[in-house]
Structures are given as C-alpha cells and as structure tokens.
Design an enzyme around this catalytic site. Structure first.
Site, PDB file in Angstrom:
ATOM      1  N   LYS A  47      69.061  12.604  35.613  1.00 44.55           N
ATOM      2  CA  LYS A  47      69.538  13.445  34.560  1.00 44.55           C
ATOM      3  C   LYS A  47      70.800  13.815  34.563  1.00 44.55           C
ATOM      4  CE  LYS A  47      67.751  17.511  37.165  1.00 44.55           C
ATOM      5  NZ  LYS A  47      66.440  18.280  37.323  1.00 44.55           N
ATOM      6  N   TYR A 267      99.076  32.025  37.380  1.00 43.72           N
ATOM      7  CA  TYR A 267      98.806  33.049  36.323  1.00 43.72           C
ATOM      8  C   TYR A 267      98.195  34.266  36.926  1.00 43.72           C
ATOM      9  CZ  TYR A 267      98.918  29.590  32.655  1.00 43.72           C
ATOM     10  OH  TYR A 267      99.104  28.493  31.816  1.00 43.72           O
TER      11      TYR A 267
HETATM   12  C1  PLP Z   1      66.039  17.868  38.571  1.00 43.02           C
HETATM   13  C2  PLP Z   1      64.712  18.050  39.155  1.00 43.02           C
HETATM   14  C3  PLP Z   1      64.442  17.291  40.364  1.00 43.02           C
HETATM   15  C4  PLP Z   1      65.209  16.741  41.375  1.00 43.02           C
HETATM   16  O1  PLP Z   1      65.676  17.780  42.152  1.00 43.02           O
HETATM   17  P1  PLP Z   1      66.536  17.650  43.504  1.00 43.02           P
HETATM   18  O2  PLP Z   1      66.475  18.929  43.985  1.00 43.02           O
HETATM   19  O3  PLP Z   1      67.956  17.373  43.053  1.00 43.02           O
HETATM   20  O4  PLP Z   1      65.999  16.667  44.463  1.00 43.02           O
HETATM   21  C5  PLP Z   1      62.947  16.929  40.664  1.00 43.02           C
HETATM   22  N1  PLP Z   1      62.094  17.343  39.740  1.00 43.02           N
HETATM   23  C6  PLP Z   1      62.431  18.159  38.579  1.00 43.02           C
HETATM   24  C7  PLP Z   1      61.392  18.614  37.800  1.00 43.02           C
HETATM   25  C8  PLP Z   1      63.929  18.455  38.411  1.00 43.02           C
HETATM   26  O5  PLP Z   1      63.832  18.960  37.154  1.00 43.02           O
END
Ligand code: PLP
Length: 372
Positions: A47, A267
C-alpha cells in the site's frame, strides 16, 4: 540538467529482508531449530506506493516470493494490474463503495471485510455473479479501529453463510506489537485465539512487529510491510532483528558559504551561528517529503560524518552546519536516510516514525532502482 536528488531503492536489500522474515518461524527465540512450526504464507503489503518505495517495482521484485500482495483500498490495485502484476491482491479496508466490487474478478482482488454493509454487499455481488473469491473477515480484538466484534463471530458466520468457505480467513490487527511492554499485544492475541480455536478457518494476525516478536501470532498468513522495507518497527535498542535499509534518500551540496559568528541561516532567522560556521545548502526540501518541522540538529550523513540540520527546512532546500567536516565541496553527496543514516534516528529527532518519513517522499523525487 537534472537535479541531483533521488531515492535509491535497493531491491536486493528488499529480497534479503523478505527472505530473513520468511525464515523466522524456523528458529526458536534462543536461535535453536524450531521443529514443526507452521510455515506462514507471506502477504507483502505494498500500500501507499509500497511505503514510498514504488509499488510496481517492489511488486515485480517480490511477486514470485510471496503468496499475496496487500493494499489499503481498491484504487491502489489499478497500477499494479496495468503493470502486469498477477498475484492476488488483498484489499485491507475492504470496499469503500459498492462500485469497488466490480473489480473483484477483473482485478483478482480479495476483500478483507470489517463491517456488515460490506459483507452484505459482497454476498449479494457473489450471488449475482454466480462466483466467489476468497473472503477475509477482520475482528476487533482491542485496537478499536476496524473489525467485527469477537462476540459477533457466530452471528457473522451465520448471517453471511455463503462467504464462509474452508479458505475464508479470520484476521485481527494489534495495537501494541511494537511497544516495549508486551502485555496489550499478548492480550489481543490470546483473545483472538480463544475465540477462533474451535474453528478451522485459516488465521492472520501478524504485521511486521507481531511476526517478529510473537511466535504464537505467526498463524496461517502474516502481513509484512515496514520490516520488508528495512526499517525496524521497534526502537533501535530494542530491535530483535537487523534489517537492510531499502530506501537511500540522497541529494548533493549545491552551495557552500562561511558565515560569521552571530549571523542567522534560513527563513525566520531561527538559527544563529555560535562560531564562524560553514553552511552547506542541499537540493532537497519539504516538497520532496523531508519534514518541514525537522528541528535544528536533525542528523544527515556526508563524507563519513554526521552533520546537523540548521535553520528552517525550505520547500526545495536544506541547510547543514558542515564546519566540523574534514573535507567538503560542492557536489558532495548528503544522505538524509538510508544505509549510512538510519531512518529511525532521523524519525526520532523529528518526532515521527520511519513509516511516515518513507511514505511521504514525494512524487517529484525520482526513484532509482538498484537491482544488484
Ligand atoms: C499496513 C498494514 C500492515 C503492515 O504493517 P507493518 O507494520 O508495516 O508490517 C499489516 N496489516 C494491516 C491491516 C495494515 O493496514
């Protein structure tokens, strides 16, 4: 003609991390060989553009080594399918709208359902299409974000009978698997296992931190994200694993100047030189995803040494105090995070976590893939 700013993505580090994580179940906590441990199927979470590392390239590199890919919402599947990725994709938030379901068969998606309307809609869709795909049900064991209540386990099975096949997966997600105190996570795991122990459905509880730390949470499937990308979900001192950083976020010094004691930089003139200082200007800023609120003192790496950020982060530039470098020149490489500067060390200074820094590297930063 191009700006010397890139995120180098090391795909062999990615594969190395994945291999190590895939073999964890073969060892006990003391390093001895574990006999008879379940071999979990691996879900690679890609994702958010594979946490900023590039979803297509990451998926291409690991597709043959994992059982499933996972994304947060249906739209994230489109580019993967257009790029020719064929592995089934699990949609972790399930459908957001009815129309999402129309991608189920054309895009080979599995849905993780967390609420009644989704289960109703999917049942109706399968009936109408006269086919079905593997269904995943998420249960809330204490994170209180998504999922059916565990006391609903029987009702959900009964109400959506057609969705419960031998391969239907029961899932949960832990709130505190990366925390030093393990009690909350263990309670969630125990609660989940107690409630599903009388059923034979495959199970999936673990994300990276859970997979690494809680052997009884390594069930039929594990969902791996951050650890695969080489950033430990634990604090550096507390991490039971060593990972190879995948992203190396780099730019170059485009200007150098010496300023007198008392002069300010950037800045708002927020930082004042306490001595005559050499200031390096680097071609990367908050529009590239470097956090604007990074304070003076946030570390980067240059020519074998750590250099501190000074003054405010600009849209396209950063300024560092390089007075203490033994050698420095325009064109020298500065690594913001990567193999020379752990992303979690930067995150600690900024008050965030490696996940956020990685996922925020913006679209204008070219990803350069290192395959060997
Ligand atoms: C993003 C996500 C993961 C992955 O988690 P990590 O901590 O990056 O391994 C696993 N399960 C769900 C439901 C997620 O949304």
């Amino acid at each position: 003609m191009s700006r010397p700013t890139s995120a180098f993505i090391d795909l062999s580090a990615l594969k190395e991390n994945l291999k190590m994580l895939s073999e964890l179940h073969q060892k006990n906590a003391d390093g001895s060989q574990s006999v008879g441990a379940k071999t979990p199927k691996i879900i690679a979470v890609v994702k958010a553009n594979a946490y900023g590392n590039g979803a297509i390239e990451v998926a291409q590199a690991i597709e043959s080594r994992v059982d499933l890919l996972a994304i947060a919402f249906a739209h994230e599947a489109l580019e993967l399918r257009e790029a020719g990725i064929t592995k089934p994709i699990l949609v972790l938030q399930g459908p957001h709208q009815l129309v999402d379901l129309s991608l189920t068969f054309s895009h080979n998606l599995y849905w993780m359902l967390h609420t009644d309307w989704q289960a109703e809609a999917l049942s109706a869709f399968f009936a109408e299409q006269n086919k079905s795909s593997q269904t995943w049900f998420k249960f809330d064991t204490g994170m209180h974000r998504l999922g059916f209540g565990l006391d609903d386990f029987d009702r959900v099975q009964h109400t959506y009978k057609s969705l419960w096949q031998a391969n239907t997966v029961v899932c949960s997600h832990l709130a505190c698997a990366d925390e030093v105190i393990q009690q909350h996570a263990q309670q969630q795991i125990d609660k989940f296992l107690q409630n599903v122990e009388d059923s034979d459905y495959p199970r999936c509880i673990a994300n990276s931190a859970t997979h690494v730390r809680f052997t009884n949470a390594r069930q039929d499937y594990v969902r791996l994200g951050i650890a695969m990308y080489g950033s430990t979900p634990f604090t550096a001192e507390d991490s039971p694993i060593t990972l190879a950083p995948v992203m190396h976020f780099e730019s170059q010094i485009i200007a150098l100047r010496t300023i007198p004691k008392g002069d300010a930089v950037g800045y708002g003139a927020t930082w004042q030189a306490k001595r005559e200082s050499v200031i390096a200007t680097v071609a990367l800023g908050y529009a590239d995803g470097y956090p604007r609120h990074a304070p003076t003192g946030t570390p980067a790496y240059c020519n074998g040494q750590t250099i501190p950020l000074v003054g405010r982060v600009s849209m396209d530039m950063l300024t560092f105090d390089v007075t203490d470098l033994t050698a420095v020149a325009i064109g020298d490489t500065v690594q913001l995070w990567g193999d020379k500067m752990p992303i979690n060390q930067v995150a600690d200074h900024v008050g965030t976590i490696g996940y956020e820094l990685m996922t925020r590297v913006s679209a204008r930063v070219p990803r350069v893939y290192k395959k060997k």
